[in-house]
Design a protein around this motif. Structure first.
Motif, short mmCIF file in Angstrom:
data_model
loop_
_atom_site.label_atom_id
_atom_site.label_comp_id
_atom_site.label_asym_id
_atom_site.label_seq_id
_atom_site.Cartn_x
_atom_site.Cartn_y
_atom_site.Cartn_z
N PHE A 17 -30.78 -56.05 -13.73
CA PHE A 17 -29.56 -56.84 -13.67
C PHE A 17 -29.31 -57.58 -14.99
O PHE A 17 -28.16 -57.76 -15.39
N ASP A 18 -30.38 -58.00 -15.66
CA ASP A 18 -30.22 -58.62 -16.97
C ASP A 18 -29.66 -57.62 -17.97
O ASP A 18 -28.81 -57.96 -18.80
N GLN A 19 -30.15 -56.38 -17.90
CA GLN A 19 -29.64 -55.33 -18.78
C GLN A 19 -28.17 -55.06 -18.49
O GLN A 19 -27.37 -54.85 -19.42
N ARG A 25 -21.59 -57.87 -21.61
CA ARG A 25 -21.20 -58.89 -22.57
C ARG A 25 -21.14 -58.38 -24.00
O ARG A 25 -20.20 -58.67 -24.74
N LEU A 26 -22.15 -57.60 -24.40
CA LEU A 26 -22.27 -57.20 -25.79
C LEU A 26 -21.34 -56.05 -26.17
O LEU A 26 -20.80 -56.02 -27.27
N LYS A 27 -21.11 -55.13 -25.24
CA LYS A 27 -20.35 -53.94 -25.61
C LYS A 27 -18.92 -53.95 -25.10
O LYS A 27 -18.01 -53.56 -25.81
N ILE A 32 -16.01 -62.81 -17.00
CA ILE A 32 -17.14 -63.30 -16.21
C ILE A 32 -16.99 -62.89 -14.75
O ILE A 32 -17.97 -62.65 -14.06
N ARG A 33 -15.76 -62.76 -14.28
CA ARG A 33 -15.53 -62.35 -12.89
C ARG A 33 -15.95 -60.90 -12.68
O ARG A 33 -16.57 -60.57 -11.68
N THR A 34 -15.59 -60.05 -13.64
CA THR A 34 -15.98 -58.64 -13.53
C THR A 34 -17.49 -58.51 -13.62
O THR A 34 -18.10 -57.74 -12.88
N ARG A 92 -24.19 -44.99 -16.54
CA ARG A 92 -23.90 -44.49 -17.88
C ARG A 92 -24.29 -45.47 -18.98
O ARG A 92 -24.87 -45.07 -19.99
N GLU A 93 -23.94 -46.74 -18.79
CA GLU A 93 -24.11 -47.71 -19.87
C GLU A 93 -25.48 -48.38 -19.88
O GLU A 93 -25.96 -48.79 -20.93
#
Length: 332
Positions: A17-19, A25-27, A32-34, A92-93
């Motif tokens: 979940f952290d990943q 956030r990074l890509k 924040i809702r999504t 995928r991500e």
């Protein structure tokens, strides 16, 4: 270790979940809702399949989960489609697994509904029953066609009194657009900004004037977060800790406060329609069309990517005798 819903986490879950959060956030710079919803849906997916790791599951498990949401959870088509998008993103991500079969999973068909619209007289009755900042927000929604969160997140620098324009940054689909600044709100909006400036200066003295900046703007424009132009026009009455930054500062006004104020005003006005703040956006569009504005102009004001989306309001105009005369009336 317990999950937020009280269940036991497997050792890999927190890291997964952290990943997921980091990737969002990074890509992709999702809101924040999504982010919250994607993590929630990914957790539900894993728990539904008794905490199996997503790498060990495939098309059958995804379809079973989506069917569960639709049949037993009775979620809306939009939620079911968001669950599919969340799982696509996860595989995928985050996991780096390209699963072509996910593209073939049928998305739930969203019902095409005629939007709830208030007549001009009804809008007037609702606005008359709202007070203070909520009244100003409601008038802006009807007068500009902005979405709820667009007006809530409005920054000081985006209001141009000289040009009578409001610049809407990063709207739906990450698009910018310009809409009109109604003359009817100018005096009240100037007075509101004067009071807001006093609050900002007090925050400046306390060292709490920094405001959230999207993406990498904090690094690109050092000091912008404490400038007047970047402040929220409609700020919260108190400080709160940012869910991503962990910094305590003044955020924008909670949109739920406007939703509640609107609900009370609709009831007080004796209107039976299920009107919400978003209804004022629909009413803005129909009012422009009733006044003879071109459909393309309305499309630009609303920020619709496709004119077909705007065309739904022409259906509203054809109801109740507008444009089409009832044959019963012809008998007279």
């Amino acid at each position: 270790m317990n999950a937020p819903d009280g269940s036991q986490n497997t050792p890999s879950e927190p890291r997964l979940f952290d990943q997921l959060r980091d990737r969002i956030r990074l890509k992709h710079h999702y809101s924040i809702r999504t982010e919250t919803q994607y993590v929630h849906l990914a957790r539900r997916y894993i728990l539904f399949h008794h905490k199996r790791h997503p790498r060990d599951m495939g098309a059958a498990e995804v379809e079973a989960f989506l069917t569960h949401l639709a049949v037993e959870g009775q979620v809306a088509a939009a939620t079911q489609n968001q669950a599919l998008s969340a799982l696509l993103f996860l595989y995928r991500e985050v996991l780096g697994v390209d699963l072509p079969w996910l593209d073939d999973v049928v998305r739930a068909k969203r019902p095409q509904r005629i939007p709830v619209v208030l007549s001009r007289a009804e809008v007037q009755r609702v606005l008359e029953r709202m007070e203070g900042v909520h009244a100003l927000l409601a008038r802006l929604l009807y007068g500009t066609g902005m979405r709820l969160m667009e007006v809530i997140r409005l920054r000081v620098k985006e209001v141009d009194f000289d040009r009578s324009e409001i610049l809407i940054r990063d709207g739906k689909g990450a698009k910018d657009r310009v809409t009109m600044l109604p003359e009817a709100v100018v005096t009240d909006l100037r007075a509101h900004l004067l009071r807001r400036r006093h609050v900002f200066e007090d925050d400046l003295q306390k060292g709490k004037s920094a405001v959230y900046l999207p993406y990498a703007l904090q690094r690109k424009y050092p000091g912008a977060d404490t400038s007047w132009g970047w402040q929220y026009v409609f700020a919260s009455g108190s400080y709160s800790v940012g869910p991503r930054s962990g910094v305590e500062r003044r955020h924008h006004l909670d949109e739920k406060l406007l939703q509640r104020a609107m609900k009370k005003a609709v009831l007080a006005a004796g209107i039976a329609k299920p009107a919400t703040p978003h209804t004022l956006r629909h009413s803005f569009a129909t009012s422009l069309l009733e006044s003879g504005d071109d459909i393309r102009t309305v499309q630009e004001r609303l920020g619709h990517a496709d004119v077909a989306t705007t065309m739904i309001y022409t259906h509203v105009l054809n109801k109740g005798g507008r444009g089409v005369r009832s044959p019963l009336d012809a008998l007279d």
